[in-house]
Structure formats: C-alpha cells, structure tokens
Design a protein around this motif. Sequence first.
Motif, mmCIF file in Angstrom:
data_model
loop_
_atom_site.group_PDB
_atom_site.id
_atom_site.type_symbol
_atom_site.label_atom_id
_atom_site.label_comp_id
_atom_site.label_asym_id
_atom_site.label_seq_id
_atom_site.Cartn_x
_atom_site.Cartn_y
_atom_site.Cartn_z
ATOM 1 N N GLY A 97 -32.703 -34.131 11.456
ATOM 2 C CA GLY A 97 -32.377 -34.797 10.208
ATOM 3 C C GLY A 97 -31.770 -36.165 10.422
ATOM 4 N N MET A 98 -30.916 -36.283 11.432
ATOM 5 C CA MET A 98 -30.329 -37.583 11.748
ATOM 6 C C MET A 98 -31.406 -38.551 12.231
ATOM 7 S SD MET A 98 -27.184 -37.310 10.988
ATOM 8 C CE MET A 98 -26.547 -38.787 11.757
ATOM 9 N N LEU A 124 -36.701 -42.679 11.432
ATOM 10 C CA LEU A 124 -38.101 -42.418 11.759
ATOM 11 C C LEU A 124 -38.742 -41.557 10.677
ATOM 12 C CD1 LEU A 124 -37.829 -41.544 15.564
ATOM 13 C CD2 LEU A 124 -38.626 -43.696 14.578
ATOM 14 N N HIS A 125 -40.036 -41.704 10.517
ATOM 15 C CA HIS A 125 -40.788 -40.856 9.590
ATOM 16 C C HIS A 125 -40.652 -39.407 10.053
ATOM 17 C CE1 HIS A 125 -44.076 -39.184 7.259
ATOM 18 N NE2 HIS A 125 -44.234 -40.346 6.642
ATOM 19 N N ALA A 126 -40.555 -38.485 9.090
ATOM 20 C CA ALA A 126 -40.380 -37.067 9.421
ATOM 21 C C ALA A 126 -41.504 -36.554 10.322
ATOM 22 C CB ALA A 126 -40.313 -36.242 8.138
ATOM 23 N N VAL A 127 -42.718 -37.071 10.121
ATOM 24 C CA VAL A 127 -43.849 -36.649 10.958
ATOM 25 C C VAL A 127 -43.641 -37.077 12.402
ATOM 26 C CG1 VAL A 127 -46.323 -36.920 11.368
ATOM 27 C CG2 VAL A 127 -45.459 -36.681 9.029
ATOM 28 N N ALA A 128 -43.081 -38.275 12.595
ATOM 29 C CA ALA A 128 -42.812 -38.756 13.951
ATOM 30 C C ALA A 128 -41.756 -37.891 14.625
ATOM 31 C CB ALA A 128 -42.353 -40.215 13.904
ATOM 32 N N VAL A 129 -40.716 -37.538 13.892
ATOM 33 C CA VAL A 129 -39.663 -36.675 14.440
ATOM 34 C C VAL A 129 -40.251 -35.318 14.813
ATOM 35 C CG1 VAL A 129 -37.495 -35.487 13.944
ATOM 36 C CG2 VAL A 129 -37.839 -37.834 13.151
ATOM 37 N N ILE A 184 -50.255 -37.939 12.992
ATOM 38 C CA ILE A 184 -49.615 -39.226 13.301
ATOM 39 C C ILE A 184 -50.668 -40.309 13.509
ATOM 40 C CG2 ILE A 184 -48.264 -40.477 15.035
ATOM 41 C CD1 ILE A 184 -46.600 -37.972 15.423
ATOM 42 N N LEU A 185 -51.710 -40.002 14.266
ATOM 43 C CA LEU A 185 -52.767 -40.982 14.511
ATOM 44 C C LEU A 185 -53.459 -41.397 13.213
ATOM 45 C CD1 LEU A 185 -54.377 -39.575 17.789
ATOM 46 C CD2 LEU A 185 -52.876 -41.565 17.541
ATOM 47 N N ALA A 186 -53.664 -40.419 12.313
ATOM 48 C CA ALA A 186 -54.282 -40.738 11.028
ATOM 49 C C ALA A 186 -53.377 -41.640 10.195
ATOM 50 C CB ALA A 186 -54.582 -39.439 10.268
ATOM 51 N N LEU A 187 -52.064 -41.359 10.248
ATOM 52 C CA LEU A 187 -51.107 -42.178 9.497
ATOM 53 C C LEU A 187 -51.043 -43.598 10.049
ATOM 54 C CD1 LEU A 187 -48.915 -42.175 7.297
ATOM 55 C CD2 LEU A 187 -47.268 -41.488 9.050
ATOM 56 N N VAL A 188 -51.032 -43.707 11.382
ATOM 57 C CA VAL A 188 -50.987 -45.030 12.013
ATOM 58 C C VAL A 188 -52.262 -45.810 11.720
ATOM 59 C CG1 VAL A 188 -50.990 -46.213 14.240
ATOM 60 C CG2 VAL A 188 -49.383 -44.339 13.828
ATOM 61 N N LYS A 223 -51.859 -46.969 7.973
ATOM 62 C CA LYS A 223 -50.751 -47.833 7.574
ATOM 63 C C LYS A 223 -50.103 -48.600 8.712
ATOM 64 C CE LYS A 223 -49.554 -44.875 3.634
ATOM 65 N NZ LYS A 223 -48.453 -44.141 2.940
ATOM 66 N N GLY A 224 -50.548 -48.365 9.945
ATOM 67 C CA GLY A 224 -49.976 -49.071 11.088
ATOM 68 C C GLY A 224 -48.734 -48.384 11.647
ATOM 69 N N PHE A 225 -48.312 -48.854 12.821
ATOM 70 C CA PHE A 225 -47.167 -48.233 13.500
ATOM 71 C C PHE A 225 -45.871 -48.390 12.703
ATOM 72 C CE2 PHE A 225 -49.984 -48.512 17.211
ATOM 73 C CZ PHE A 225 -49.765 -47.264 17.790
ATOM 74 N N ARG A 226 -45.779 -49.460 11.920
ATOM 75 C CA ARG A 226 -44.559 -49.683 11.147
ATOM 76 C C ARG A 226 -44.310 -48.575 10.145
ATOM 77 N NH1 ARG A 226 -40.881 -52.657 13.130
ATOM 78 N NH2 ARG A 226 -40.049 -52.900 11.011
ATOM 79 N N SER A 227 -45.354 -47.819 9.807
ATOM 80 C CA SER A 227 -45.184 -46.741 8.834
ATOM 81 C C SER A 227 -44.358 -45.587 9.406
ATOM 82 C CB SER A 227 -46.553 -46.211 8.393
ATOM 83 O OG SER A 227 -47.258 -45.651 9.498
#
Length: 290
Positions: free
Chosen positions: A22-23, A28-33, A191-195, A198-202
């Motif tokens: 949670g911290m 970071l995006h929850a998916v990245a965590v 994650i790859l689909a999100l990047v 929307k790019g890595f900044r997402s």
Amino acid sequence: MLTVLIGLIAALAFGAADFAGGMGAKRLHAVAVTGVVALVGLIVLASVSLLAGDTWSVQSALWGGLSGLAGLGAIGLLYACLARGPMSVLSPTTAVLSALVPMTWGALTGDALSAYVYPALALALVAAVLVGFIPDQRAIRPTATALMMAVGSGLLIGLFYIFIDIAPAESGITPLVANRAIQSALVVVVILALVRRKGFRSLIKPDTQWVMSWRRLWSLVILGGVLDVTANILILTGFRLGDMTIVAVLTALYPAGTILLAALVLRERIQPIQWVGLALALIASMLLAQ
C-alpha cells in the motif's frame, strides 16, 4: 499450538505485506506493485525449491496453477471493490468469506475437530470482522456490484487455500512456485499492455505528500514481496502440519498486521472496535492452542 502460531504469524506477514504494498502504491501504479511482488515471490520460491530439491508432478503444477489464478482474481476483485467502498463493510466481508470457504470444505471432506474448536473458530471470525472494520462517518451502503466483488474475492481466496491444500504433500513448495509463475506471467502481460497504450509514465503516480526516495520505495515493495511469499510458505506448512480450517481462519486476521504497522509508522489511530477485535483474536488463539 504450532499450527495456531503458524496461522498467526502468516496473518501478520500478510498484513505487513499489504502495508508495504500500500505504501508503494502511493507512487507506483497498483499493477506495477503487484507485478514486483509477484516476481520477487517467484524468485524466492524457485530458489528455495531448487535448494530443497523439490520434486515436480502434474498434480502439484495443476493445483498450484489453479491457486495462482484464484489468488490473482481475488486480488483484482479486492482492489476493485475497496476502490468503490465502503471499506468498513467490504473488507470484513472478504475476510470472513475467505475463512468460511475452507471451513465448509473441511466439514464436507470429513475434517474431525474437537467440540471446543468450533466456538473458538466462531470467535475468531467475529474478531476478523472487527479488526478489519474501518469506521467512517461518511460511509454509505455498498452497491450491489461492490458487494458481489467482495464476495467473489472472499470465495476466490478460500479456493486458493483449498487448491494449495489439495496439492501433494511430497511436492514441497512447487505448488507455490507454479502459483507465482502463473501470476507473474499474467501481471507482466497486463503491465506491457498498459505501457503500450499509455507509456512508462503511466506506471508512476504524480508527486504526493508522502516523500520517499526511489531506493526506499523499491526496497519497501521488494520487502512486501518477501513478506507475502513468507506468508504463503507458512500457510502451506500449517496446512501440512495441522488443520487447514484453523490456519485459514487465523490467517483471516491479516488486517491486524496492517493496522498495527499503520499505527506505529504512520501514527494512525486504532479504533476502539478494532482493539476489541484484537482482544477477541487473542482469546480465540489461546482457545485454539489448547
């Protein structure tokens, strides 16, 4: 006594892992965590399994893979329903159902428990509700969709326990390796689909009031992964040494670890009703340890 101790430590480890995750999700995006936690878990589990010389089998891979799908679905539904709120209703709902499913499975498959164990388990379930209760004067009744998501999450967590318990005992922790491999692969795809869209900044949230260096942030998320996998190993060990029902019910007390850390680190106030839940959890644990 050992089974009860394992269940309680697993609950605290899960709660601490949730706190760390949670911290980390503040920046970071929850998916990245979720992806980092899954990959860290896979590395730790694969290393331990290799050193232990575990034997793979079709059954261990099958039940481990199914538990991975159930666990990932549970996490997705949990995050989705908590985002809709209110947490004060949805979080305890998920926790209680996650314990009731393996309890029901144990009863149907002929688990023989002492008569005094059932009142202790009931007390532990009440404790899980109170510990996970988050008072909010602005809370409203949950929508039917949010409530169904919470129910689905609880059911899937319960299935995760059952699938792990069914896996052959001689397979070591290979079911958990399969579990985390499935989760890691699916999260990486997301994650790859999100990047790509929307790019890595997402994957990075805008600056918030919580100031944390990137080194500390990644250390915290990795620690969350280690704690999460530790809890999973403890659960599997508890299932094989003792009774699945007892371990699953005690693990449902995982919010206790989160609220205790929030009180110590963030100075968040533990509500009176949560203190009551912690006290009941202690009483239930002592009864189950008899």
